[in-house]
Design a protein around this motif. Structure first.
Motif, PDB file in Angstrom:
ATOM      1  N   THR A  21       8.119 -22.815 -14.275  1.00  0.00           N
ATOM      2  CA  THR A  21       9.115 -22.306 -13.334  1.00  0.00           C
ATOM      3  C   THR A  21      10.107 -21.392 -14.034  1.00  0.00           C
ATOM      4  N   ALA A  25      10.859 -17.562 -13.048  1.00  0.00           N
ATOM      5  CA  ALA A  25      12.222 -17.151 -12.694  1.00  0.00           C
ATOM      6  C   ALA A  25      12.732 -16.071 -13.638  1.00  0.00           C
ATOM      7  N   ALA A  63      16.479 -23.187 -11.885  1.00  0.00           N
ATOM      8  CA  ALA A  63      15.113 -23.362 -11.367  1.00  0.00           C
ATOM      9  C   ALA A  63      14.306 -24.294 -12.262  1.00  0.00           C
TER      10      ALA A  63
END
Length: 100
Positions: A21, A25, A63
């Motif tokens: 993630t 991001a 995130a």
């Protein structure tokens, strides 16, 4: 049987999810930063560039933390086990039963 609150395989899945993630991001944050720098060359305030860069970097950390805590809270998704990415408890039990 261990006395751990979060099993090691769940921690590993959480770390993998956080890393994946964060990488995704970061690509989005990089695009936002590059776009804002491009605008600053055209006369936009540098404070706006700094604010956008800071917000983008915070978004990456947020995130990654969200993905990590989601796996810790909800455990390993069934899809991970079905895909063979982690060992299920049943498979581990079958293996240990065969050793004895």
């Amino acid at each position: 049987m261990t006395n751990e609150i979060v099993p090691p395989e769940v921690k590993l899945a959480a770390k993998r999810a956080a890393a994946k993630t964060a990488a995704q991001a970061a690509r989005g944050a990089g695009a936002a930063i590059v776009g804002t720098i491009g605008l600053s060359v055209l006369g936009v305030d540098w404070l706006a560039v700094a604010a956008t860069a800071g917000a983008s970097l915070i978004t990456v950390a947020w995130a990654a933390a969200d993905a990590y805590l989601d796996k810790i809270h909800n455990g390993i998704p069934v899809e991970y086990v079905a895909a063979g990415l982690v060992e299920s408890d049943d498979a581990a039990a079958d293996e240990s039963a065969g050793e004895g």
